[in-house]
Design an enzyme around this catalytic site. Structure first.
Site: not given
Lengths: 347, 347, 347, 347
Positions: B150-152
């Site tokens: 995921g990005c975070y």
């Protein structure tokens, strides 16, 4: 009652916001707007949104005349320049509200350590009141000299006050992560406020060393009844107005959201400007933009035992000019909301 | 070598970014772009920036044909829809890179608890590799099934990995405050991504309950060698691209900035995409926008004994499509930077 | 072939964009980056997006050494400062591409009238070629001195060229309404580029008196075969990159949209960078941001007998640095798209 | 006097702005807010900026009850839905102000041609007054049915009225290039208002076919005393509020700037909301954001014989809700500025 008002440093963003609010205040009369840069120019040529609303010209500061003419003087100047002004104003029995940092500290040592200049009037510091009405209202009522809080501190102190006053959090665990719009940096020119550098960008600055840190710690410490050290990180977000502070702290004991909300409800029951939003709605800067409100919501995270408090203000209003006018209202015995009742603009 | 590539879910932002990157990748050949919404339409009519660059039409998914035709398939779909696709692709001996959450977890229980759907292929979960090359490169080299991070989590794990691997921070004190641009929410329509609601606004969302939390905890825990519970708060910032994570943790013992930086230098010495910026320069999202870099800088705050790590990525590139292509490069034995060398755009 | 390149004025936005493009150009080698402000500093500390991509230091201009060292020199300087540089470079048999206005005009009188400075090298003006390859490619091939077009003129000339060359519009009716992002104003500091002044604001400037007016008129006039006077109004829009020009003109005779589009198709048939978008799709700045494309679409309004042309470019690329590199490619016999093939970023 | 007010369609942006303005109007009392989407929800949960300012709940429309209860009803509905509402309200002797297009046209044919629906009440059309007080004040005073002008038309008509009334421009040469913030597109969801599509983007839409065209032509034609055909191009600019219209027309004879400004001064001498800015200051949307002002400045371009008029409004206030309240004030004999005196917000 008509209060005669002078604004020193009227052409910065905080100053101009003071002028805007006071121009529509039913018991205030603007008598002088001083500035270093635009002497002789109509104020509304510097700020065309006020064309037809403010007829005064900018003028250079003539302090004795101003102190004579006005009942209260607001100063929106860089720190370190206000002491002689305050002295003169107070000597003539007038009231003084400083939007800068020079009268916010109990201790001149702390001020000097963080601001790197000598404080030349420790005796005025002792006389000054920290102008956060929700916490220090009684003292403000009788004050002649008010140090108006910084923008970040306003959002943080109002966000944490109920928990600290009640002794519910471990004071050594407080982490404050704040995000501000660009107007907080003022109208001065720097690469850091150039549109193309800020737009589509997000960054932290002054990590661990921002000057609002000791101000926050002083006031949180008073609320908690013990010295506090916090981590504070300010960030610049690509928008004009608004601060959102996200505040983390460990609860001393397990609490439900309802119990924590009850503490906030009790604390802010009679406060108009602080809004504990209903369950399910989080603070956002747009909901306070253009108003003197501070929206506050605590969230309990049972997984980590932390409470996360969200606190939103308009940095130029509750974080500066609006709060200064709120202080004026308190100092002159007016209803606190006078001239500040309007809701903000959305979207 | 030419790798034949299919993209499922090509018309979302992550999918389109895959298409953009792969269209200029010297060893990739796009063979099919599938979509639910735009079947039969030229891809470059959906995304006019790719006019003259991508000639393919969008088509509806014909999985057997696609799995036959392609050497590797990327999926950018909502979670819960990928298992049958992965099965088919793997059954035909092809490689599969999932940009969603379905293959990121070691434990199907954790997935099911946070994503509220049953995981129908725990056996694939065991086979899948978490596609963060800077941490799991060796496993990715031989993997057929990669769960792209995921990005975070990408920003947070890369930000903390050196400290956790070295055992330098108290794992119970980690607070992660992340800020994301709006493209991270995808191209779907919602009031939360309406321009007038986001612009001039800053807000937190999913406080304490965001689904990236367990993904971050899983990977941080592996690095630390112990289970971890963190506070994680995502925020929406009015910009298109970029994530900045501000990460707080208590140091177990007093350390200087130089000592902490040395740990990062050592850890990332041979990594191209992670950049430990020189002293005095902090990460900012604009400096990584358009590139596959992750900029990381630790700051030591001796007053509080905390380290504050700033970590910036482009959420669509290192946080999604770029990292997926990086994984493809690793899986096919190409130089890891192939097709990803270009610097970003500034300003 | 490796072309040795020097950039004078490398730390402005146009200069930095040149550096970014050239750093990834397969046949260019950056040999010197000069600047007035950052001498001795690593270029990538001034522009951290280029960290790991550009290793050169900024240095002060040593013209003889630079002219000796480089095969071609780009200058991104304020107007009025380039003549001595051009002289020296040309005297040593090297090529010179000026991104400013000093070599764009056929007539030194016109230049002097609009730029309010004397032109000290009319003989160089006669030698210089206006560097719009889609119009003047043959001359650029053999030129040593190129005046790279202004950003607005590029969008306007490419938008109108097909109609004027064909004599289809009444040249006295041309109205040009252009909107630019803020990077066009450069990295210098002014109240007009302060974030809080630009954000959430839209305004016109230099109405009827912008210096790009005579440049546009010169080139439109050549295409039309007659002198032209246009109305030109530039506007500032709150974004970083991009120009959209909306161009109005009366058609001399009734024409259908198909007929007008056919004229454009014919004119731009073999141009890679100019894209006549398919029917139903209008130019938008985001579709060209980050690329060297110019997107053009004519619309016919039968009610008024006017054609309305929309033309979009990235002001820093096709409007400045990208076009300059395109000119370099033409001058050195390289494929025109070398180093400029990549599509832009979206969103 | 207290005017009882109902708002139909209160949860769109124009409706919410009506609610905000009326909630602080000293002679208005909100009695009902109707909506299709949020029935039963507190209005301030839909719009948290109004928390503590508006206590009403949203409810579904009960027309007879509403018409009974209110003295005046505002409708902010999509076109084509208002006729039955207007009939009922007028039948009960109450006043009706429509913020949509259904009562703006003198001719039902023109309406039907551009809006592609039948107009089912041509007799009401004859009764309706076009609610632009600066032009039709006398008729509004006695009207029961007002068609509140569109946002673009307000900016254009106020921009050109002085010149047309005086017969100074060639009516066949008028070109209008307008730029709007995104709130003008309403709160409904569409790809065209998705943040990531709008932000960092500038584009035209509905070129030559926007529905405000005939509305503008009708009113300009009345002012000029002859039928008019204009070119009108609307554009979307990445900001929330504000319209800037740039209007081009050929002067019939040579005029100086002073002569043209004198015409405007005379025309707007007694208008509070229209501000002819002092020489040297151009309209900008930020200077009117949050206020009911329209800032207008003409510029004369002697080179081309054209006048270029800049006209700026806040599209939600003078372009919608503010003007509607201004009309209410006129219809009820209140001072026209009641509830609308406050200056806007800057920055």
């Amino acid at each position: 009652m008509q209060i005669k008002v002078g604004v020193i440093g009227a052409t910065g963003y905080a100053g101009a916001e003071l002028v805007r609010i006071l121009s529509a205040h039913p018991h205030a009369e603007l008598v002088a707007l001083t500035t270093q840069s635009y002497g002789g120019k109509a104020f509304c040529e510097v700020y065309p949104h006020l064309y037809k609303h403010v007829a005064l010209e900018c003028r250079e500061l003539d302090l004795p005349a101003l102190a004579e003419q006005a009942d209260v003087i607001f100063a929106a100047l860089p720190h370190g320049h206000v002491v002689p002004v305050a002295r003169e104003v107070l000597a003539r029995g007038k009231k003084f509200i400083d939007l800068g940092a020079d009268f916010r500290f109990d201790s001149s040592e702390v001020y000097e350590q963080w601001y790197k200049v000598e404080h030349t009037a420790p005796e005025l510091l002792r006389q000054a009141v920290y102008g956060l009405p929700e916490v220090h209202r009684e003292k403000i009522k009788t004050a002649s000299l008010v140090g108006n809080p910084g923008c970040y501190p306003t959002s943080v102190i109002l966000g944490l006050a109920p928990l600290l006053r009640s002794g519910l959090v471990d004071t050594g665990t407080v982490v404050v992560d704040s995000k501000s719009g660009v107007s907080g940096a003022g109208r001065g020119l720097s690469l850091g406020t150039h549109f193309a550098e800020v737009n589509e960008n997000f960054r932290a600055y002054n990590v661990g060393v921002h000057r609002h840190t000791p101000e926050i710690e002083q006031e949180l410490g008073k609320l908690a009844g013990e010295e506090m050290r916090i981590s504070f990180t300010p960030h610049l977000t690509p928008m004009n107005r608004g601060i959102l502070s996200t505040i983390y702290a460990k609860l001393k004991r397990e609490m439900t959201l309802e119990q924590v909300r009850a503490v906030y409800e009790e604390f802010y029951r009679s406060e108009y400007f602080v809004r504990l939003l209903p369950p399910g709605i989080l603070p956002q800067t747009k909901a306070v933009a253009g108003s003197n409100h501070c929206d506050v919501v605590p969230v309990v995270d049972p997984r980590t035992g932390r409470v996360v408090v969200l606190s939103a203000i308009d940095n130029l209003i509750k974080g500066a000019a609006g709060q200064a006018v709120q202080n004026m209202n308190v100092m002159f015995g007016l209803p606190e909301t006078t001239g500040l009742e309007r809701p903000g603009l959305y979207p």
